[in-house]
Design an enzyme around this catalytic site. Structure first.
Site: not given
Ligand code: GLV
Length: 311
Positions: A223, A275
């Protein structure tokens, strides 16, 4: 039983889930509003606030990802509906591959060779033995534990850190406030896999970065909120010559998509990925979603998300 799905390519999820739950009525969030009524279970990834508010009789919410930060921060989230999240469900191995790539990227000097290539410079670096390249993994949940074991299986000494004590085969485990500097002081690559909670916000700040050995590298597939970005830029320093921090492979940012103006895009020792480290693999996840719904229906005690803890 009625299940509502909200995620990219929801129709594919709906069809796959229908095979596991043939008696359920499964809708996607694209169904007309008058059909999205009397829903028992919402299976969703980052649902819009309005979608959460329109559901008043939910028996459970299944978070179609590992991190629940976005869901818990959604003002439309009802406070009396139990939430469960996917555990591993194929994400851990994908993230493990991302991390293995990142560790090798720095340990085998691919970062340096890329910069040398731009200068047409032929110069070989001595390889640092894997056994002299300790890797630290912060967060030993379902994903962190698997990633730690994958990196250890590659021959790197691995240190793990969690808030409360854990024991994992082949991993040197540290915990709590004292355990963190202990780990940071000895790892050459640091991997962040903690949940994004108010407690973990900026856990990697200037002080934490200063505790890493000179020339350490950072991999963040977790994160963005875990890192104080200003402190990270400061520790990286400018330009091609390696600062205190050799480089960073970043997949997560406090605000996504990463703003076009972010200095990370053009920093010569930062690798930005959008991401993508651990997408939720439908095949593995859908079976787990079906099992969770069946367990809810059977009144079984489920491991639910603790909103206070944030995971
Ligand atoms: C992706 O970031 C998740 O938390 O699955």
């Amino acid at each position: 039983m009625r299940v509502l799905i909200h995620i990219d390519q929801a129709a594919t999820w709906r069809d796959a889930l229908a095979e596991h739950l043939p008696d359920a009525e499964i809708l996607t969030s694209e169904a007309p509003a008058n059909q999205r009524r009397d829903i028992d279970y919402l299976a969703a990834w980052k649902p819009p606030e309005a979608l959460l508010r329109e559901q008043t009789d939910l028996k459970g919410i299944i978070n179609l990802g590992a991190g629940v930060d976005a869901l818990l921060n959604n003002p439309g989230l009802p406070d009396d509906v139990p939430i469960v999240k996917l555990r591993d469900a194929g994400m851990a191995e994908l993230i493990g591959d991302y991390v293995r790539y990142g560790v090798l990227h720095f340990q085998r000097d691919f970062d340096r060779y890329r910069r040398q290539q731009a200068r047409h410079e032929w110069r070989e670096h001595t390889v640092d033995d894997k056994r002299d390249w300790p890797v630290g993994v912060l967060g030993l949940g379902a994903i962190g534990a698997k990633v730690a074991s994958m990196v250890a299986a590659d021959g790197f000494p691995v240190h793990g850190w969690s808030r409360s004590p854990k024991q994992l085969d082949g991993i040197t485990c540290h915990h709590g406030d004292d355990g963190l500097p202990e780990l940071l002081g000895q790892v050459r690559t640091l991997v962040l896999l903690l949940p994004g909670t108010p407690h973990t916000r900026h856990i990697i700040n200037a002080e934490a970065l200063a505790s890493l050995p000179e020339g350490a590298s950072l991999i963040n597939p977790g994160r963005g909120t875990l890192v104080d970005e200003a402190a990270l830029l400061e520790a990286l320093g400018e330009g091609e010559s390696e600062g205190r921090l050799r480089g960073a492979l970043l997949d997560a940012f406090p605000a996504e998509p990463l703003s076009e103006e972010s200095p990370f895009w053009s920093h010569p020792r930062v690798w930005v990925t959008p991401h993508m480290a651990g997408p939720t693999p439908l095949k593995d996840a859908v079976g787990q979603v079906a099992e969770l719904i069946e367990a809810f229906e059977a009144g079984e005690t489920l491991e639910t998300v603790d909103p206070g803890a944030g995971y």
